[in-house]
Design a protein around this motif. Sequence first.
Motif, mmCIF file in Angstrom:
data_model
loop_
_atom_site.group_PDB
_atom_site.id
_atom_site.type_symbol
_atom_site.label_atom_id
_atom_site.label_comp_id
_atom_site.label_asym_id
_atom_site.label_seq_id
_atom_site.Cartn_x
_atom_site.Cartn_y
_atom_site.Cartn_z
ATOM 1 N N ILE A 60 0.788 -1.260 0.115
ATOM 2 C CA ILE A 60 0.023 -0.077 0.119
ATOM 3 C C ILE A 60 0.939 1.317 -0.053
ATOM 4 C CG2 ILE A 60 -1.596 1.245 1.285
ATOM 5 C CD1 ILE A 60 -2.619 -1.183 2.264
ATOM 6 N N PRO A 61 0.621 2.034 -0.984
ATOM 7 C CA PRO A 61 1.637 3.419 -0.909
ATOM 8 C C PRO A 61 0.799 4.334 0.192
ATOM 9 C CG PRO A 61 0.074 3.429 -2.721
ATOM 10 C CD PRO A 61 -0.281 1.883 -2.146
ATOM 11 N N MET A 62 1.306 5.102 0.814
ATOM 12 C CA MET A 62 1.007 5.908 1.799
ATOM 13 C C MET A 62 2.070 7.183 2.166
ATOM 14 S SD MET A 62 1.501 3.683 5.232
ATOM 15 C CE MET A 62 0.439 2.679 4.706
ATOM 16 N N GLN A 63 1.149 8.210 2.654
ATOM 17 C CA GLN A 63 2.113 9.556 3.066
ATOM 18 C C GLN A 63 3.290 9.031 4.203
ATOM 19 O OE1 GLN A 63 -0.402 12.563 3.782
ATOM 20 N NE2 GLN A 63 -0.821 13.024 1.674
ATOM 21 N N LYS A 64 4.205 9.612 4.198
ATOM 22 C CA LYS A 64 5.355 9.567 5.333
ATOM 23 C C LYS A 64 4.602 9.825 6.609
ATOM 24 C CE LYS A 64 9.656 9.683 2.975
ATOM 25 N NZ LYS A 64 10.976 10.494 2.928
ATOM 26 N N GLN A 65 3.917 10.729 6.357
ATOM 27 C CA GLN A 65 3.350 11.373 7.716
ATOM 28 C C GLN A 65 2.335 10.359 8.559
ATOM 29 O OE1 GLN A 65 4.260 14.337 9.233
ATOM 30 N NE2 GLN A 65 5.628 14.627 7.505
ATOM 31 N N ALA A 66 2.092 9.234 7.655
ATOM 32 C CA ALA A 66 1.167 8.360 8.437
ATOM 33 C C ALA A 66 2.086 7.397 9.077
ATOM 34 C CB ALA A 66 0.436 7.710 7.399
ATOM 35 N N ILE A 67 3.207 7.465 9.380
ATOM 36 C CA ILE A 67 4.245 6.522 9.886
ATOM 37 C C ILE A 67 4.294 7.113 11.400
ATOM 38 C CG2 ILE A 67 6.512 5.495 10.137
ATOM 39 C CD1 ILE A 67 6.679 5.673 7.186
ATOM 40 N N SER A 68 4.126 6.322 12.473
ATOM 41 C CA SER A 68 4.384 6.980 13.889
ATOM 42 C C SER A 68 5.294 6.441 14.465
ATOM 43 C CB SER A 68 2.935 6.540 14.746
ATOM 44 O OG SER A 68 2.808 5.103 14.848
ATOM 45 N N GLN A 69 5.976 5.085 14.155
ATOM 46 C CA GLN A 69 7.117 4.425 14.598
ATOM 47 C C GLN A 69 8.020 3.714 13.651
ATOM 48 O OE1 GLN A 69 6.342 1.860 17.977
ATOM 49 N NE2 GLN A 69 5.492 3.550 19.175
ATOM 50 N N VAL A 70 9.389 3.798 13.939
ATOM 51 C CA VAL A 70 10.178 2.964 12.979
ATOM 52 C C VAL A 70 11.007 2.334 13.614
ATOM 53 C CG1 VAL A 70 12.182 3.293 11.249
ATOM 54 C CG2 VAL A 70 10.130 5.113 11.170
ATOM 55 N N GLU A 71 11.415 0.920 13.374
ATOM 56 C CA GLU A 71 12.166 0.201 13.934
ATOM 57 C C GLU A 71 13.154 -0.376 12.949
ATOM 58 O OE1 GLU A 71 12.285 -4.579 15.315
ATOM 59 O OE2 GLU A 71 10.583 -3.256 16.100
ATOM 60 N N LYS A 72 14.394 -0.206 12.934
ATOM 61 C CA LYS A 72 15.484 -0.318 11.842
ATOM 62 C C LYS A 72 15.398 -1.738 11.607
ATOM 63 C CE LYS A 72 16.818 3.829 10.897
ATOM 64 N NZ LYS A 72 16.395 4.330 9.584
ATOM 65 N N ALA A 73 15.986 -2.113 10.340
ATOM 66 C CA ALA A 73 16.098 -3.283 9.878
ATOM 67 C C ALA A 73 17.445 -3.916 10.659
ATOM 68 C CB ALA A 73 16.124 -3.413 8.241
ATOM 69 N N LYS A 74 17.320 -5.096 11.033
ATOM 70 C CA LYS A 74 18.549 -5.644 11.761
ATOM 71 C C LYS A 74 19.727 -6.101 10.457
ATOM 72 C CE LYS A 74 16.033 -7.277 15.594
ATOM 73 N NZ LYS A 74 15.379 -7.928 16.164
ATOM 74 N N ASP A 75 21.065 -5.928 10.846
ATOM 75 C CA ASP A 75 21.856 -6.010 9.660
ATOM 76 C C ASP A 75 21.952 -7.483 9.660
ATOM 77 O OD1 ASP A 75 22.514 -3.469 9.072
ATOM 78 O OD2 ASP A 75 23.929 -3.310 10.982
ATOM 79 N N SER A 76 22.148 -8.291 8.127
ATOM 80 C CA SER A 76 22.172 -9.403 8.164
ATOM 81 C C SER A 76 23.673 -9.912 8.171
ATOM 82 C CB SER A 76 21.519 -9.965 6.802
ATOM 83 O OG SER A 76 22.142 -9.204 5.931
ATOM 84 N N LYS A 77 24.662 -9.120 8.264
ATOM 85 C CA LYS A 77 26.059 -9.231 8.426
ATOM 86 C C LYS A 77 26.559 -9.814 9.588
ATOM 87 C CE LYS A 77 27.040 -5.613 5.081
ATOM 88 N NZ LYS A 77 27.762 -4.392 4.645
ATOM 89 N N LYS A 78 25.993 -9.493 10.720
ATOM 90 C CA LYS A 78 26.137 -10.063 12.150
ATOM 91 C C LYS A 78 25.797 -11.524 12.392
ATOM 92 C CE LYS A 78 26.056 -5.339 14.019
ATOM 93 N NZ LYS A 78 25.643 -4.608 15.114
#
Length: 104
Positions: free
Chosen positions: A86-104
Amino acid sequence: MNTILLAASQAGANFLSIGLLVIMFVIMYFFMIKPQKKEQQQKEIMLKELEVGDTVLITAGFYGTVIDIQEDLVIVEFGNNRNCRIPMQKQAISQVEKAKDSKK
């Protein structure tokens, strides 16, 4: 003589009421306006650091993964079947959890 004292007491009362208004505005600024500006700045920083692959929580309460980022639009993928994008506006995002690095 009484009129002079009456005028002086009214002038003192006017200065007192102006002083109280100034104090109330300063209190409102520190308890309402300043925290709101700080929260808005934190959200702007969060949206600038948004990357593909991050898990986001939107204001509707759904969790999804960012698939593509455009200027004001973000395409978010929901669910396990990977068919709901679904495309949505950036303002609709309330929290972000960073992607975990697969290198570790």
